[in-house]
Design a protein around this motif. Structure first.
Motif, PDB file in Angstrom:
ATOM      1  N   THR A   1      54.798  10.133  27.219  1.00  0.00           N
ATOM      2  CA  THR A   1      54.439  10.218  25.797  1.00  0.00           C
ATOM      3  C   THR A   1      52.943   9.976  25.612  1.00  0.00           C
ATOM      4  O   THR A   1      52.266  10.688  24.857  1.00  0.00           O
ATOM      5  CB  THR A   1      55.235   9.183  24.984  1.00  0.00           C
ATOM      6  OG1 THR A   1      56.635   9.469  25.101  1.00  0.00           O
ATOM      7  CG2 THR A   1      54.830   9.213  23.513  1.00  0.00           C
ATOM      8  N   PHE A   2      52.425   8.959  26.299  1.00  0.00           N
ATOM      9  CA  PHE A   2      50.992   8.661  26.217  1.00  0.00           C
ATOM     10  C   PHE A   2      50.167   9.849  26.706  1.00  0.00           C
ATOM     11  O   PHE A   2      49.192  10.252  26.065  1.00  0.00           O
ATOM     12  CB  PHE A   2      50.675   7.420  27.046  1.00  0.00           C
ATOM     13  CG  PHE A   2      49.202   7.070  27.077  1.00  0.00           C
ATOM     14  CD1 PHE A   2      48.660   6.250  26.116  1.00  0.00           C
ATOM     15  CD2 PHE A   2      48.369   7.577  28.072  1.00  0.00           C
ATOM     16  CE1 PHE A   2      47.313   5.925  26.133  1.00  0.00           C
ATOM     17  CE2 PHE A   2      47.019   7.259  28.102  1.00  0.00           C
ATOM     18  CZ  PHE A   2      46.490   6.437  27.124  1.00  0.00           C
ATOM     19  N   GLN A   3      50.558  10.418  27.846  1.00  0.00           N
ATOM     20  CA  GLN A   3      49.785  11.516  28.426  1.00  0.00           C
ATOM     21  C   GLN A   3      49.788  12.743  27.519  1.00  0.00           C
ATOM     22  O   GLN A   3      48.741  13.375  27.310  1.00  0.00           O
ATOM     23  CB  GLN A   3      50.341  11.890  29.800  1.00  0.00           C
ATOM     24  CG  GLN A   3      49.565  13.027  30.477  1.00  0.00           C
ATOM     25  CD  GLN A   3      50.045  13.290  31.888  1.00  0.00           C
ATOM     26  OE1 GLN A   3      50.613  12.406  32.536  1.00  0.00           O
ATOM     27  NE2 GLN A   3      49.825  14.498  32.377  1.00  0.00           N
ATOM     28  N   ARG A   4      50.947  13.077  26.979  1.00  0.00           N
ATOM     29  CA  ARG A   4      51.016  14.257  26.101  1.00  0.00           C
ATOM     30  C   ARG A   4      50.144  14.067  24.864  1.00  0.00           C
ATOM     31  O   ARG A   4      49.423  14.987  24.450  1.00  0.00           O
ATOM     32  CB  ARG A   4      52.469  14.521  25.683  1.00  0.00           C
ATOM     33  CG  ARG A   4      53.335  15.121  26.776  1.00  0.00           C
ATOM     34  CD  ARG A   4      54.620  15.686  26.190  1.00  0.00           C
ATOM     35  NE  ARG A   4      55.390  14.669  25.483  1.00  0.00           N
ATOM     36  CZ  ARG A   4      56.299  13.888  26.061  1.00  0.00           C
ATOM     37  NH1 ARG A   4      56.535  14.020  27.356  1.00  0.00           N
ATOM     38  NH2 ARG A   4      56.949  12.986  25.348  1.00  0.00           N
ATOM     39  N   PHE A   5      50.212  12.871  24.276  1.00  0.00           N
ATOM     40  CA  PHE A   5      49.412  12.631  23.071  1.00  0.00           C
ATOM     41  C   PHE A   5      47.925  12.662  23.403  1.00  0.00           C
ATOM     42  O   PHE A   5      47.126  13.220  22.649  1.00  0.00           O
ATOM     43  CB  PHE A   5      49.787  11.281  22.452  1.00  0.00           C
ATOM     44  CG  PHE A   5      49.184  11.068  21.091  1.00  0.00           C
ATOM     45  CD1 PHE A   5      49.826  11.535  19.951  1.00  0.00           C
ATOM     46  CD2 PHE A   5      47.964  10.424  20.935  1.00  0.00           C
ATOM     47  CE1 PHE A   5      49.266  11.350  18.696  1.00  0.00           C
ATOM     48  CE2 PHE A   5      47.396  10.237  19.698  1.00  0.00           C
ATOM     49  CZ  PHE A   5      48.049  10.705  18.568  1.00  0.00           C
ATOM     50  N   LEU A   6      47.560  12.075  24.544  1.00  0.00           N
ATOM     51  CA  LEU A   6      46.153  12.064  24.944  1.00  0.00           C
ATOM     52  C   LEU A   6      45.618  13.483  25.100  1.00  0.00           C
ATOM     53  O   LEU A   6      44.537  13.812  24.598  1.00  0.00           O
ATOM     54  CB  LEU A   6      45.994  11.301  26.260  1.00  0.00           C
ATOM     55  CG  LEU A   6      44.579  11.279  26.867  1.00  0.00           C
ATOM     56  CD1 LEU A   6      43.642  10.433  26.014  1.00  0.00           C
ATOM     57  CD2 LEU A   6      44.607  10.758  28.298  1.00  0.00           C
TER      58      LEU A   6
END
Length: 662
Positions: free
Chosen positions: A153-158
Motif C-alpha cells: 500500500t505504501f509503495q503504490r501510494f508513493l
C-alpha cells in the motif's frame, strides 16, 4: 522575448520512470544532509496520506536547469538547483522497495557520493557516509510495516499519488545568483503568512478602529516566529526598559500578558531596520525583500541564537492552538500537530464563530501564543552550540535572566542577557554554575522524549508542558510540575504500547518502551548490580539492535546458541535501541564482541546492563535472554504499578519460573 519557466506535475513513479533522464547535483550544493527527523517524517507523512486514502500528496518543487547535450551521454541532463535532498531520499526509498528507477542521479565531481547511491553501502568519504546512513534510516523506519500488504500500500501510494512539480529554469538564468537567492532568509508566502493575514482580518471592535489591534498582533506574532531567539529578546530588541516592563526587572517572568495590556506596551516604531512584516507590501517589494541579503544580527541576537529550538514556528502555532482549545483528551490525536494542515486546523477553530467571537478568540490566541513561546524558550530543552560543541550542539535547558557586567574602566555596568540553568535557585544563576539536580532531572526526561518522538508532528509532550501553569512558580515547583506531567505522559504511552494484550516483540516494540526503560535504569537503577547512572545522556537512536544477532557469523564460537527460529531472538530481553551507524558497525557479531564496544554500549543503559552481564561471565543464550526479559519488564511494570496503573503481569507475556528453568 524572455523564456518562461516550464513547470509540470509528476508523480514519483513518473519522475523516475523517464528513460535517458539524468539528474546531476552540482558541486556548489552541499552533501546529502537529511537525517532521522526529515526521512522519518517523509515516510510517516506518506503513510498517513495513504491510510487516509488521499487522492494525492504534494511533496513540493524540484527546480532544475537543462544542461547542454554532453559528449558522453544521450538523453537529457538536468542540473538540480533546489530539491536535491528530497530527490535523493526518494531514489533511496524506491531502491529499498525494490524499484529500479530508469532515471539516474549523480553528483558532479563527487565520485564517492555517486558510488554510494549506486551500491548504497559504506564509504570512507563523508559524502558517501551521509547517503549510507540515510539509507539505514529508511530501512529501519520501513521495518514498522508489519505485513506485505502495508508495504505494498505504501509503495503504490508513493509511486502513484505522491507528486512534485518539476520546474525547468529558462536557459538565460544565472544559476549561481538564483541559488544564492533561494538560500537567503527572505520572505516567502507560506501557510503561516496566510494564517496571520486571516487572524488580522478577524479583529474587530465597536469603533471600527482595528489598526492598533492588528499592529499588536503582528508585533507579537513576528517575535514568536523567531524560534531560535528567546522571546524576551525578540519582543523587545535592544529595548531593556520595555523588557523590564513586560518580563519583570529580572526578565524571567511574563508580567504583561493580556492583549489589551500588550497594545499599550507596543513600541510605535520597531527598533529593527527594514520593512515591518506586519505591513502589506507590493509584489515588487516582496520580491526585493526575498532576494535581499539578511541584515547582520545584533550582538544580543547572536548571543541568544546560540540555542536551537526543538520545533519550528508552524508547529508552535499548532501547540498554542491545542492549548487554546483546552481539550486534555485530544493531546495525541493524529494530525493536530500536522503543519501541512495548518490552514485547515485554524479554519476549523475560527470559522464556526461569529465575527465578535472571532475577534475575541484571536486576541486570546495571541495571549496563549506569547505564553507558550515564553515557556518553550525558558523551560523546554534546546540544542546549544558553543566553541566545544559547534557541530552537533548539546542538550541544554536554560532560562534567560537579566545580567550586569562592569565596563572595562569599571565606572559603569553594562546590562546584558544571562542564561543560567532553568531551575537553579536565584543565588546560583551564573552561567558557569554546575547543573543543579532539578535541571538535570527535567533535562534527562525531556531529552528522552526528544529522541523518542523525532517528528514534530508527534511531540505532544511539549503541549503537556505548555499547558502547565508554571509561570510565576518557584524554580523548584516548576521543575516538579514538569516532571510530574511528563512522567504521567510517559507511563501512559508505555502502558498502551507494552501492557495491553500480548507482549510485543522485535520491531513491533515502540521506541518509548526502550527509552523510558533507559530513563528508569539511569535514574533509579535495577538493584545493587545495576546502580543509577547520573552521567547518562540520551542520543538519537532509532534502530532496534539484536544483542544476539539475527544472522550470527558461523565462524564464531557460540553462533548456534540462539537460532533465527527461536522466539527468544526477538524478545525484549535481547533488544536495545541504538543509532543507525551503531547497528551497522555491530553487524552480525556475537555479544562478547559487542560488550567491549564501550562508546557504543553507552548509548543505552539497557545495553550497558546486557554487556555487563556478558563481561561478568554470563553466556548470552536463550535462558539468559528470558531472564533479562523478565527483569526489564518487571522494572517497567513496578514503575507503572507504583504510580497507580493497573498492570496485569500476564498481559505482558512474562515467563514464569518453570519456563525459565527449561
Amino acid at each position: 522575448m524572455i523564456e518562461k519557466l516550464a513547470a509540470n506535475l509528476f508523480t514519483v513513479g513518473e519522475l523516475f520512470d523517464e528513460v535517458k533522464t539524468h539528474y546531476e547535483i552540482p558541486i556548489y550544493q552541499r552533501n546529502y544532509a537529511w537525517g532521522v527527523e526529515q526521512i522519518e517524517q517523509l515516510i510517516d507523512d506518506v503513510w498517513a496520506a495513504a491510510q487516509a486514502e488521499a487522492d494525492d500528496y504534494f511533496l513540493g518543487n524540484l527546480i532544475v536547469a537543462r544542461k547542454p547535450p554532453g559528449l558522453r551521454r544521450d538523453g537529457v541532463t538536468f542540473e538540480v538547483v533546489d530539491g536535491q535532498q528530497r530527490l535523493t531520499t526518494l531514489l533511496m526509498l524506491l531502491t529499498h522497495l525494490g524499484v529500479a528507477p530508469k532515471a539516474q542521479l549523480t553528483y558532479q565531481s563527487r565520485r564517492n557520493a555517486t558510488q554510494a547511491l549506486t551500491r548504497l553501502t559504506t564509504s570512507d568519504d563523508d559524502e558517501g557516509a551521509g547517503i549510507h546512513l540515510g539509507f539505514q534510516v529508511i530501512k529501519s523506519r520501513m521495518a514498522k510495516f508489519r505485513t506485505p500488504e502495508e508495504r505494498d500500500t505504501f509503495q503504490r501510494f508513493l509511486e502513484d499519488n505522491v507528486q512534485l512539480v518539476r520546474a525547468i529554469l529558462p536557459v538565460q538564468t544565472d544559476l549561481n545568483k538564483y541559488f544564492e537567492i533561494m538560500n537567503t532568509r527572505g520572505q516567502q508566502l507560506e501557510q503561516v503568512d496566510i494564517i496571520k493575514a486571516r487572524l488580522m482580518s478577524y479583529l474587530r471592535n465597536e469603533a471600527g478602529e482595528v489598526e492598533d489591534d492588528r499592529a499588536c498582533l503582528a508585533w507579537v506574532w513576528d517575535a514568536c516566529a523567531e524560534m531560535n531567539s528567546y522571546i524576551q529578546m525578540a519582543l523587545t530588541p535592544s529595548n531593556t526598559d520595555l523588557r523590564d516592563e513586560i518580563f519583570s526587572p529580572r526578565w524571567d517572568r511574563l508580567t504583561v500578558s493580556t492583549f489589551d495590556d500588550l497594545i499599550l506596551k507596543r513600541p510605535q516604531v520597531h527598533a529593527r531596520s527594514g520593512v515591518s512584516r506586519s505591513a502589506g507590501v507590493s509584489l515588487g517589494e516582496a520580491l526585493r525583500l526575498y532576494a535581499r541579503t539578511p541584515a547582520e544580527p545584533t550582538e544580543e541576537d547572536s548571543e541568544s541564537r546560540r540555542f536551537e529550538s526543538p520545533i519550528k514556528f508552524p508547529t508552535l502555532l499548532l501547540h498554542a492552538l491545542k492549548v487554546l482549545r483546552e481539550t486534555d483528551g485530544e493531546d495525541d490525536v493524529d494530525g493536530h500537530l500536522d503543519d501541512g494542515k495548518l490552514i485547515k486546523l485554524f479554519e476549523s477553530d475560527f470559522k464556526p464563530l461569529s465575527e465578535s467571537q472571532r475577534s475575541d478568540r484571536v486576541k486570546r490566541f495571541i495571549e496563549v501564543l506569547l505564553r507558550c513561546k515564553f515557556v518553550l524558550d525558558n523551560y523546554v530543552l534546546k540544542r546549544e552550540f558553543t566553541a566545544t560543541n559547534a557541530d552537533d550542539g548539546a542538550w541544554s535547558l536554560k532560562r534567560l535572566t537579566r545580567g550586569e557586567s562592569p565596563s572595562q574602566k569599571g565606572k559603569r555596568t553594562t546590562v546584558n542577557a544571562r542564561f543560567p540553568n532553568a531551575f537553579s535557585p536565584y543565588r546560583a544563576e551564573w552561567e558557569d554554575t554546575p547543573v543543579d539536580d532539578a535541571t538535570r532531572d527535567v533535562l534527562l526526561l525531556q531529552s528522552m522524549f526528544r529522541v523518542t518522538y523525532t517528528s514534530p508532528r508527534t511531540m505532544h509532550w511539549i503541549t503537556r508542558i505548555l499547558r502547565e501553569p508554571i509561570i510565576g512558580l518557584t524554580q523548584q515547583d516548576a521543575a516538579q510540575s514538569i516532571l510530574a506531567v511528563l512522567r504521567t505522559h510517559a507511563r501512559q504511552k508505555v502502558q498502551q504500547a507494552f501492557f495491553v494484550g500480548s507482549q510485543p516483540a522485535g520491531f513491533n516494540i515502540e521506541r518509548i518502551v526502550f527509552t523510558y526503560l533507559d530513563y528508569l535504569l539511569a535514574t533509579e537503577g535495577a538493584g545493587p548490580a545495576s546502580p543509577a547512572d547520573p552521567s547518562f545522556t540520551f542520543v538519537y537512536r532509532n534502530s532496534v539492535e539484536h544483542f544476539f544477532p539475527q544472522y550470527a557469523n558461523r565462524d564464531d564460537d557460540g553462533w548456534e546458541l540462539v537460532t533465527p527460529d527461536d522466539k527468544e531472538l526477538h524478545m525484549f530481553g535481547n533488544l536495545a535501541l541504538v543509532s543507525v551507524s551503531t547497528n551497522s558497525k555491530f553487524s552480525n557479531n556475537l555479544p562478547p564482541y559487542k560488550a567491549n564496544k564501550t562508546e557504543i554500549v553507552r548509548q543505552s543503559t539497557k545495553l550497558q546492563l546486557m554487556s555487563d552481564l556478558v563481561k561478568s561471565g554470563t553466556t548470552w543464550d536463550r535462558k539468559a535472554i528470558r531472564q533479562h526479559d523478565r527483569a526489564m519488564v518487571n522494572v517497567l511494570r513496578e514503575d507503572l504499578r507504583e504510580a497507580g496503573y493497573d498492570v496485569d503481569i500476564h498481559s505482558a507475556g512474562i515467563l514464569d519460573e518453570a519456563v525459565l528453568a527449561d
